[in-house]
Enzyme design. Structure first.
Site, short mmCIF file in Angstrom:
data_model
loop_
_atom_site.label_atom_id
_atom_site.label_comp_id
_atom_site.label_asym_id
_atom_site.label_seq_id
_atom_site.Cartn_x
_atom_site.Cartn_y
_atom_site.Cartn_z
N GLY A 10 2.17 13.69 0.36
CA GLY A 10 1.59 12.74 -0.61
C GLY A 10 0.26 12.22 -0.13
CB ILE A 12 -0.02 6.92 1.96
CG1 ILE A 12 -0.69 6.04 0.88
CG2 ILE A 12 0.06 6.16 3.29
CD1 ILE A 12 -0.02 4.69 0.63
CG ASP A 31 6.11 15.84 -0.18
OD1 ASP A 31 5.35 14.93 0.17
OD2 ASP A 31 6.39 16.07 -1.38
N GLY A 36 3.70 14.87 -4.43
CA GLY A 36 2.82 15.35 -3.34
C GLY A 36 2.34 16.76 -3.69
CB THR A 95 13.73 9.27 -6.10
OG1 THR A 95 13.95 10.23 -7.09
CG2 THR A 95 12.94 9.87 -4.96
CB ALA A 117 6.23 3.09 2.44
CE1 TYR A 149 7.83 2.56 -6.78
CE2 TYR A 149 6.13 0.98 -7.41
CZ TYR A 149 6.60 1.95 -6.55
OH TYR A 149 5.86 2.31 -5.46
CE LYS A 153 9.61 1.57 -2.06
NZ LYS A 153 9.94 2.87 -1.37
#
Ligand code: UDP
Length: 330
Positions: A10, A12, A31, A36, A95, A117, A149, A153
């Site tokens: 990806g 980053i 990945d 990505g 995911t 992250a 989202y 997270k």
């Protein structure tokens, strides 16, 4: 040092892989190429100490093998980008939550260091500017996919901190604010690469809403420096850190700066939210990090100036467009 990066193809992840190889680390990348791209790591393939596998961060044996071999795992694999989240909420939630479970579960076996992250999205609709790591989160209703989202997270963060407290696993959490730079694609709705492409193609630059909403953009190289420094600090374990810059720019101001940097005469067009996003989408007016916690611990404050950031992104998009044209000409 042996390093494992999930989501290493990806935007980053690929910059991080490069930086760590440059300092002599052995770098393993996993990945699934969902967002990505192989082209992001093409220049790393064949370099001493670099290894990659195309596969999913949900595959337990694969992830366990890499986590076991690594001294530190950077868990960057996630479904990201506003567009993707609104279009594929099931994929986003599954995911983001499952992959983090798999990585933390693998790390718990031998107490391996993990950096998870996260994102400034977790602050949600908060208007308490600047955002501090310990402030309340303010998410919208479950009927709006956008918040899936942020919630996924936030759950990743809770899980990570639970692993620290309950199982003693060393985990560090980083909340990335609007991180930009070369290799970021505009395909998933990110504003800066989109504006740069539009300006370079002479197309209208699409500013959503009134254009008065603002963001603080951080250069990916600064975000990586923050990550690298944090992993060297035992005091970072069990802590959450904002990673970003504090210079605000409105989307209208950004569009003008991008147009200038590209030497473009594109029109700047205001697009109503109702045309830009599905019904019920809520945009944030401001999003500014408090980065004092990161600075206190590491001595580092991400601060590449905005004009330099824009220049880098415009030049990256310029070369991509040139490559595409050259490819089309055969
Ligand atoms: N935006 C815009 N034009 C675009 C894409 C995005 O004006 O072509 C706006 C978007 O509405 C938001 C800001 O740019 O106010 C940043 O959007 P992005 O998706 O890059 O990041 P985030 O909303 O997650 O901060």
């Amino acid at each position: 040092m042996n390093v494992f990066i999930t989501g290493g193809c990806g935007f980053i992840g690929s910059h991080l892989a490069e930086r760590l190889l440059d300092r002599g680390d052995r770098v393993m990348v996993l990945d699934d190429l969902s967002t990505g791209a192989m082209e992001n790591i093409a220049h790393l393939v064949g370099r001493k100490g670099f290894e990659y596998r195309i596969g999913s961060a949900l595959e337990v044996p694969l992830v366990s093998e890499f986590v076991d071999r690594a001294d530190v795992t950077f868990h960057l694999a996630a479904a990201v980008g506003v567009k993707l989240i609104v279009e594929r909420p099931v994929h986003t939630i599954e995911t983001n939550v499952r992959a983090t479970e798999v990585v933390l579960g693998a790390a718990a076996k031998k107490q391996k260091l993990v950096v998870v992250a996260s994102t400034s999205e977790v602050y949600g609709k908060s208007t308490s500017i600047p955002f501090r790591e310990d402030q309340d989160l303010q998410l919208g209703p479950t009927s709006h996919s956008r918040w899936a989202y942020a919630c996924s997270k936030a759950l990743d963060e809770w899980l990570a901190l639970a692993y620290v407290r309950e199982k003693g696993v060393p985990v560090i959490i980083t909340r990335f604010f609007n991180t930009v730079g070369p290799r970021q694609t505009g395909r998933y709705g990110m504003v800066l690469p989109n504006f740069a492409q539009q300006a370079l193609r002479g197309e209208p630059i699409t500013v959503y809403g009134t254009g008065t909403q603002s963001r603080c953009f951080g250069h990916v190289k600064d975000a990586i420096e923050a990550l690298v420094r944090l992993t060297a600090m035992p005091a970072a374990i069990g802590e959450v850190f904002n990673v970003g810059t504090t210079t605000e720019v409105s989307m209208m101001g950004l569009a003008e700066m991008v147009r200038d940097a590209a030497g473009s005469s594109s029109e700047i067009r205001l697009v109503p939210y109702s045309e830009a996003y599905p019904v019920g989408f809520e945009d944030m007016m401001r999003r500014v990090p408090d980065v004092s916690k990161l600075e206190r611990l590491t001595g580092f404050k991400p601060m590449t100036p905005l004009d330099e950031i824009i220049r880098d992104v415009v030049e990256d998009q310029r070369s991509r467009i040139a490559d595409t044209l050259a490819g089309a000409r055969g």
